[in-house]
Design a protein around this motif. Structure first.
Motif, PDB file in Angstrom:
ATOM      1  N   LYS A 207       0.822  -1.217   0.000  1.00  0.00           N
ATOM      2  CA  LYS A 207       0.000   0.000   0.000  1.00  0.00           C
ATOM      3  C   LYS A 207       0.851   1.260   0.000  1.00  0.00           C
ATOM      4  CE  LYS A 207      -4.085  -1.981   2.239  1.00  0.00           C
ATOM      5  NZ  LYS A 207      -4.994  -1.924   3.424  1.00  0.00           N
ATOM      6  N   GLN A 208       1.865   1.285   0.861  1.00  0.00           N
ATOM      7  CA  GLN A 208       2.705   2.481   0.941  1.00  0.00           C
ATOM      8  C   GLN A 208       3.532   2.676  -0.326  1.00  0.00           C
ATOM      9  OE1 GLN A 208       4.739   2.052   4.883  1.00  0.00           O
ATOM     10  NE2 GLN A 208       3.892   4.076   5.227  1.00  0.00           N
ATOM     11  N   SER A 209       4.027   1.581  -0.892  1.00  0.00           N
ATOM     12  CA  SER A 209       4.809   1.704  -2.130  1.00  0.00           C
ATOM     13  C   SER A 209       3.915   2.166  -3.276  1.00  0.00           C
ATOM     14  CB  SER A 209       5.472   0.375  -2.478  1.00  0.00           C
ATOM     15  OG  SER A 209       4.513  -0.636  -2.729  1.00  0.00           O
ATOM     16  N   MET A 210       2.658   1.720  -3.286  1.00  0.00           N
ATOM     17  CA  MET A 210       1.730   2.117  -4.332  1.00  0.00           C
ATOM     18  C   MET A 210       1.388   3.603  -4.224  1.00  0.00           C
ATOM     19  SD  MET A 210      -1.942   0.423  -5.365  1.00  0.00           S
ATOM     20  CE  MET A 210      -2.729   0.932  -3.821  1.00  0.00           C
ATOM     21  N   LEU A 211       1.085   4.069  -3.005  1.00  0.00           N
ATOM     22  CA  LEU A 211       0.734   5.475  -2.806  1.00  0.00           C
ATOM     23  C   LEU A 211       1.942   6.379  -3.040  1.00  0.00           C
ATOM     24  CD1 LEU A 211      -1.223   7.678  -1.966  1.00  0.00           C
ATOM     25  CD2 LEU A 211      -0.689   7.177   0.437  1.00  0.00           C
ATOM     26  N   GLY A 212       3.073   6.030  -2.424  1.00  0.00           N
ATOM     27  CA  GLY A 212       4.283   6.826  -2.629  1.00  0.00           C
ATOM     28  C   GLY A 212       4.732   6.800  -4.073  1.00  0.00           C
ATOM     29  N   GLY A 213       4.619   5.634  -4.714  1.00  0.00           N
ATOM     30  CA  GLY A 213       4.983   5.517  -6.110  1.00  0.00           C
ATOM     31  C   GLY A 213       4.101   6.355  -7.006  1.00  0.00           C
ATOM     32  N   LEU A 214       2.812   6.431  -6.680  1.00  0.00           N
ATOM     33  CA  LEU A 214       1.887   7.260  -7.457  1.00  0.00           C
ATOM     34  C   LEU A 214       2.301   8.727  -7.412  1.00  0.00           C
ATOM     35  CD1 LEU A 214      -0.735   7.458  -9.088  1.00  0.00           C
ATOM     36  CD2 LEU A 214      -1.973   7.692  -6.912  1.00  0.00           C
ATOM     37  N   ILE A 215       2.677   9.200  -6.232  1.00  0.00           N
ATOM     38  CA  ILE A 215       3.103  10.593  -6.077  1.00  0.00           C
ATOM     39  C   ILE A 215       4.386  10.852  -6.866  1.00  0.00           C
ATOM     40  CG2 ILE A 215       3.925  12.322  -4.421  1.00  0.00           C
ATOM     41  CD1 ILE A 215       2.056  10.959  -2.359  1.00  0.00           C
ATOM     42  N   TYR A 216       5.343   9.949  -6.743  1.00  0.00           N
ATOM     43  CA  TYR A 216       6.599  10.111  -7.487  1.00  0.00           C
ATOM     44  C   TYR A 216       6.370   9.975  -8.995  1.00  0.00           C
ATOM     45  CZ  TYR A 216       9.944  10.410  -3.646  1.00  0.00           C
ATOM     46  OH  TYR A 216      10.686  10.842  -2.568  1.00  0.00           O
ATOM     47  N   THR A 217       5.448   9.104  -9.393  1.00  0.00           N
ATOM     48  CA  THR A 217       5.150   8.939 -10.816  1.00  0.00           C
ATOM     49  C   THR A 217       4.625  10.237 -11.422  1.00  0.00           C
ATOM     50  OG1 THR A 217       4.668   6.587 -10.574  1.00  0.00           O
ATOM     51  CG2 THR A 217       3.738   7.703 -12.485  1.00  0.00           C
TER      52      THR A 217
ATOM     53  N   LEU B  92       5.124  13.236 -10.354  1.00  0.00           N
ATOM     54  CA  LEU B  92       6.234  14.196 -10.390  1.00  0.00           C
ATOM     55  C   LEU B  92       7.183  13.910 -11.551  1.00  0.00           C
ATOM     56  CD1 LEU B  92       7.976  16.445  -9.132  1.00  0.00           C
ATOM     57  CD2 LEU B  92       8.979  14.706  -7.637  1.00  0.00           C
ATOM     58  N   ILE B  93       7.581  12.646 -11.719  1.00  0.00           N
ATOM     59  CA  ILE B  93       8.542  12.290 -12.760  1.00  0.00           C
ATOM     60  C   ILE B  93       7.952  12.468 -14.154  1.00  0.00           C
ATOM     61  CG2 ILE B  93       9.830  10.347 -13.761  1.00  0.00           C
ATOM     62  CD1 ILE B  93      10.344   9.392 -10.882  1.00  0.00           C
ATOM     63  N   VAL B  94       6.686  12.086 -14.336  1.00  0.00           N
ATOM     64  CA  VAL B  94       6.032  12.262 -15.640  1.00  0.00           C
ATOM     65  C   VAL B  94       5.975  13.737 -16.018  1.00  0.00           C
ATOM     66  CG1 VAL B  94       3.826  12.088 -16.852  1.00  0.00           C
ATOM     67  CG2 VAL B  94       4.705  10.125 -15.597  1.00  0.00           C
ATOM     68  N   ILE B  95       5.642  14.583 -15.065  1.00  0.00           N
ATOM     69  CA  ILE B  95       5.596  16.032 -15.327  1.00  0.00           C
ATOM     70  C   ILE B  95       6.971  16.538 -15.736  1.00  0.00           C
ATOM     71  CG2 ILE B  95       5.308  18.299 -14.244  1.00  0.00           C
ATOM     72  CD1 ILE B  95       3.069  17.054 -12.544  1.00  0.00           C
ATOM     73  N   LEU B  96       8.010  16.111 -15.041  1.00  0.00           N
ATOM     74  CA  LEU B  96       9.369  16.554 -15.353  1.00  0.00           C
ATOM     75  C   LEU B  96       9.819  16.066 -16.731  1.00  0.00           C
ATOM     76  CD1 LEU B  96      11.128  15.994 -11.900  1.00  0.00           C
ATOM     77  CD2 LEU B  96      10.526  18.181 -12.942  1.00  0.00           C
TER      78      LEU B  96
END
Length: 269
Positions: free
Chosen positions: A110-120, A122-126
């Motif tokens: 769950k934490q990897s999915m939520l944290g990964g979503l936030i980082y995803t 950010l990275i996609v925008i960059l």
């Protein structure tokens, strides 16, 4: 009994080759949808199957698709791989790999999915912004800034996984602390970026077979090793601070006792 000498060294080397390759294969299998689409897109770009005028659109679509797949497949699998890497770095080389991997997968899903979503996001925008400025032809400096931000985001993501398998924290605390460590420890961040960049460069340009057997597990081991150095140093600093505080308290108590003795002495006079 484990052999010694040259044979012992060969035995340990083959053992670590087996460990790294098994965990890398588990990582790929558990994140299969993400990796299949990623390599299909990468091969299309490499073979020139995408027309030049459609390049930006293709990259944007690929990034968005990978961004949708990553939180549910890639990030939980990566968290499980980091859970095994943590055991290796902290001296538990003989830990059962399958059990540790799937336990890490379940506990951190769950934490990897939520944290990964936030980082995803950010990275996609960059990434999209970077290609936009590159193709605009008027933003070379700005596109360079986006590359730097993208590198920081990736290093922060690696620190996030290292902290995820090491600490019991809420997801947003993990993200905040991983960003703070990335910015606050620039030398370690640069070291991580160089080591991971070297592994990726060798994997994609020189020895593509590394992608299947070693790339992910090597990155996890190197990243957690670098994080562990930061953690050990911080722990030592905290212990030193605590020790200094205890010494200050003891000195203050001793001074109070001396004052009391002096006061009693004066009263007796």
């Amino acid at each position: 009994m484990e052999p010694r000498g040259v044979m012992g060294g060969i035995y340990r080397l083959t053992e670590w080759i087996m460990r790294l390759s098994v965990i890398n294969l588990l990582w790929i299998l558990c994140g299969a949808p993400f990796f299949i689409f990623f390599f299909m897109s990468f091969i299309s770009l490499l073979n020139g199957n995408v027309p030049e005028d459609q390049m930006l659109s293709f990259i944007q679509t690929a990034c968005l698709t990978l961004g949708v797949l990553a939180p549910f497949t890639f990030f939980p699998s990566t968290a499980a791989m980091f859970a095994v890497a943590r055991k290796w770095v902290t001296g538990e080389g003989d830990v059962p790999m399958f059990k540790t991997f799937f336990k890490g997968y379940k506990e951190n899903f769950k934490q990897s999915m939520l944290g990964g979503l936030i980082y995803t996001i950010l990275i996609v925008i960059l990434v999209v912004d970077y290609y936009f400025f590159v193709n605009s032809g008027s933003g070379q400096i700005i596109s360079g800034i986006f590359i730097g931000l993208l590198v920081l985001a990736v290093v922060s993501l690696l620190n996030f996984f290292s902290m995820l398998v090491h600490y019991h924290m809420k997801t947003f605390q993990l993200i905040k602390n991983s960003i703070l460590i990335t910015i606050g420890k620039p030398l370690r961040s640069i070291t991580s970026a160089i080591l991971v960049g070297f592994i990726l460069f060798m994997s994609f340009t020189q020895f593509t077979w590394l992608l299947m057997f070693f790339t992910g597990s090597l990155i996890a081991a190197v990243s957690y090793w670098n994080f562990n150095l930061i953690y050990t140093k911080l722990q030592q600093q905290l212990e030193d601070m605590k020790k200094n505080e205890e010494e200050e308290v003891e000195i203050a108590a001793e001074m109070d006792r001396e004052d009391l003795v002096k006061s009693d002495y004066k009263e007796s006079k």
